[in-house]
Design an enzyme around this catalytic site. Structure first.
Site, mmCIF file in Angstrom:
data_model
loop_
_atom_site.group_PDB
_atom_site.id
_atom_site.type_symbol
_atom_site.label_atom_id
_atom_site.label_comp_id
_atom_site.label_asym_id
_atom_site.label_seq_id
_atom_site.Cartn_x
_atom_site.Cartn_y
_atom_site.Cartn_z
ATOM 1 N N GLY A 172 -3.486 2.558 -1.157
ATOM 2 C CA GLY A 172 -4.350 2.681 0.011
ATOM 3 C C GLY A 172 -4.157 1.532 0.994
ATOM 4 O O GLY A 172 -4.110 1.735 2.212
ATOM 5 N N ASN A 177 -16.669 2.899 1.095
ATOM 6 C CA ASN A 177 -16.632 2.487 -0.303
ATOM 7 C C ASN A 177 -17.910 1.764 -0.739
ATOM 8 O O ASN A 177 -18.354 1.920 -1.867
ATOM 9 C CB ASN A 177 -15.415 1.602 -0.576
ATOM 10 N N GLN A 210 -11.544 6.781 -0.331
ATOM 11 C CA GLN A 210 -12.675 7.153 -1.199
ATOM 12 C C GLN A 210 -12.920 8.663 -1.209
ATOM 13 O O GLN A 210 -13.713 9.150 -2.006
ATOM 14 C CB GLN A 210 -13.957 6.467 -0.717
ATOM 15 N N ALA A 216 -4.055 6.639 -4.909
ATOM 16 C CA ALA A 216 -4.168 7.529 -6.074
ATOM 17 C C ALA A 216 -5.208 7.085 -7.097
ATOM 18 O O ALA A 216 -5.833 7.924 -7.749
ATOM 19 C CB ALA A 216 -2.799 7.655 -6.759
ATOM 20 N N HIS A 217 -5.399 5.773 -7.254
ATOM 21 C CA HIS A 217 -6.260 5.349 -8.369
ATOM 22 C C HIS A 217 -7.748 5.592 -8.104
ATOM 23 O O HIS A 217 -8.577 5.378 -8.978
ATOM 24 C CB HIS A 217 -5.999 3.889 -8.760
ATOM 25 N N THR A 277 13.328 2.020 -2.888
ATOM 26 C CA THR A 277 13.475 3.112 -3.854
ATOM 27 C C THR A 277 12.103 3.647 -4.252
ATOM 28 O O THR A 277 11.207 2.879 -4.587
ATOM 29 C CB THR A 277 14.242 2.616 -5.095
ATOM 30 N N CYS A 303 -18.340 -12.773 -4.038
ATOM 31 C CA CYS A 303 -18.864 -13.814 -4.922
ATOM 32 C C CYS A 303 -18.280 -15.167 -4.547
ATOM 33 O O CYS A 303 -17.115 -15.441 -4.744
ATOM 34 C CB CYS A 303 -18.522 -13.496 -6.375
HETATM 35 C C1 PLP Z 1 -9.707 1.119 -2.723
HETATM 36 C C2 PLP Z 1 -9.721 1.257 -1.261
HETATM 37 C C3 PLP Z 1 -8.639 0.825 -0.471
HETATM 38 C C4 PLP Z 1 -7.452 0.112 -1.063
HETATM 39 O O1 PLP Z 1 -6.664 0.991 -1.824
HETATM 40 P P1 PLP Z 1 -5.636 0.410 -2.916
HETATM 41 O O2 PLP Z 1 -4.906 1.620 -3.385
HETATM 42 O O3 PLP Z 1 -6.481 -0.210 -3.982
HETATM 43 O O4 PLP Z 1 -4.765 -0.564 -2.233
HETATM 44 C C5 PLP Z 1 -8.703 1.019 0.882
HETATM 45 N N1 PLP Z 1 -9.753 1.638 1.452
HETATM 46 C C6 PLP Z 1 -10.806 2.070 0.736
HETATM 47 C C7 PLP Z 1 -11.924 2.775 1.426
HETATM 48 C C8 PLP Z 1 -10.831 1.894 -0.646
HETATM 49 O O5 PLP Z 1 -11.874 2.315 -1.341
#
Ligand code: PLP
Length: 393
Positions: free
Chosen positions: A76, A159, A187, A208-209, A245, A333
């Protein structure tokens, strides 16, 4: 071997999600026999290339766009960077455009990129106001568009506070002025409409995560015909816009995770939303001086976020962790000197509320028992926290 946290309850699905076992299964061959470089001419390369193009096709179908409009990235953050930098530098070069318009509730991947474009590359950064729920209105965008606006970036679903922005309308006004609109949809992948045509966006970032895919891979939709300056130069991969790649296994895993998210969407949506709504109701009812942050209905269905007056949010997270619950907050934090999140301050909250933030985000395997157990301990944890703040004050 790291111990499995079987006695712990994970309520932080907006931070990341576990990899879907079926997505993992589709990735495995590419760590083994199918190791070819997708840019190679021979059969090993062709097999890898075919897997990537199949993944691109799946994601394009999900986004309702052409496969050639989907680029693969490392996540992201990179998608947001490529979108903003790519479009800003191209617009600067092509039409001397130097004005960037973003909301004050963007993820740092967008806001820090825009700030750097302003501080080091001669762009003027302007913020679109948001209402008390963190929403951008199309009319506030329309009144700020200029001929020299390089791009607009508005987050799809936030988020920190879960609020969903009316992209269709914002996109409509940008389209009328021919100004490209980017959205950070990282999100949104699991639960929201991802049809880029109906959303009226020109660029859209995915990671993706956040939708049960692997970490370290993402995608960027770029509308056909829109030109970007590449920010990573080298080989000609991804139409020359993202050299290097391709991460074949991860790309395949991401496409599978997105496909599964779509198939399972309606059942998951009802599941998490029901649990989430009961949780919000209970917390607001049982905990004095508590407030939901973000919009009540225009929000991600698995997302709940609160502010509690006179609470130290970071300390609350540590208390909850010891009680076996993994949650999140909005404040960065900083030892001894906590700072309220910019997003919460943009909603108009004062420090004594904004420093006491808590985000609880549910996932596909969250259970009613987990939520009940959480609700059983939260009020006492807040009370203890407030007592400690009182003695320190
Ligand atoms: C997690 C997140 C990102 C960053 O994505 P990554 O794949 O962790 O680099 C960017 N924007 C939002 C809104 C997110 O929740």
């Amino acid at each position: 071997m790291i111990a499995e946290n079987s006695s712990k309850t994970y309520l932080d699905y907006s931070a990341t999600t576990p990899l879907h076992p079926e997505a993992l299964k589709t990735m495995e061959p590419f760590f083994k026999g199918s190791f070819g470089n997708p840019s190679s001419i021979h059969s090993f390369g062709q097999a890898a290339d075919a897997a990537i193009e199949e993944a691109r096709g799946k994601i394009a179908k999900y986004l309702n766009c052409f496969p050639k409009e989907v680029l693969f990235t490392s996540g992201g953050t990179e998608s947001d960077n490529l979108a903003l930098r790519g479009i800003a530098f191209q617009a600067q070069k092509e039409r001397n455009a130097n004005h960037i318009l973003i909301s004050p509730v963007e993820h740092h991947a967008v806001s820090h990129t825009a700030k750097q474009l302003a501080s080091s590359f001669g762009f003027e950064l302007e913020y679109i106001p948001v209402d008390e729920y963190g929403r951008v209105s199309a009319s506030d965008v329309a009144s700020r568009l200029r001929p020299e606006t390089a791009c607009v970036s508005v987050i799809y679903a936030n988020n920190e506070i879960g609020t969903i922005n009316p992209l269709e309308e914002i996109g409509e006004v940008c389209k009328r002025q021919n100004i490209p609109l980017h959205t950070d949809a990282v999100q949104a992948g699991t639960y929201l409409n991802m049809d880029v045509r109906s959303l009226n966006v020109d660029l859209l970032s995915l990671g993706a995560h956040k939708f049960y895919g692997p970490k370290g891979v993402g995608a960027l939709y770029v509308r056909d015909g829109l030109r970007l300056l590449s920010i990573q130069t080298g080989g000609g991969q991804e139409h020359g816009l993202r050299a290097g790649t391709s991460n074949v296994a991860y790309i395949v895993g991401m496409a599978k995770a997105l496909e599964l998210a779509q198939e399972e969407r309606s059942s998951h949506l009802n599941h998490v939303q029901g649990l989430r709504d009961r949780m919000i109701g209970s917390i607001l009812e049982t905990i004095p001086d508590s407030q939901l942050s973000g919009h009540l209905t225009e929000r991600l269905p698995n997302h709940a976020s609160f502010v509690f007056k006179g609470v130290d949010g970071n300390q609350l997270l540590m208390q909850l962790d010891q009680l076996g619950f993994a949650c999140s907050s909005g404040s960065a934090c900083k030892t001894g000197n906590p700072e309220a999140s910019e997003v919460l301050l943009a909603l108009g909250l004062s420090d004594d509320w904004a420093l006491g933030s808590l985000r609880v985000t549910l996932g596909t395997t969250s259970t009613p028992t987990e939520i009940q157990n959480f609700l059983d301990v939260l009020p006492a944890a807040i009370e203890t926290n407030r007592m400690l703040q009182g003695t320190l004050a």
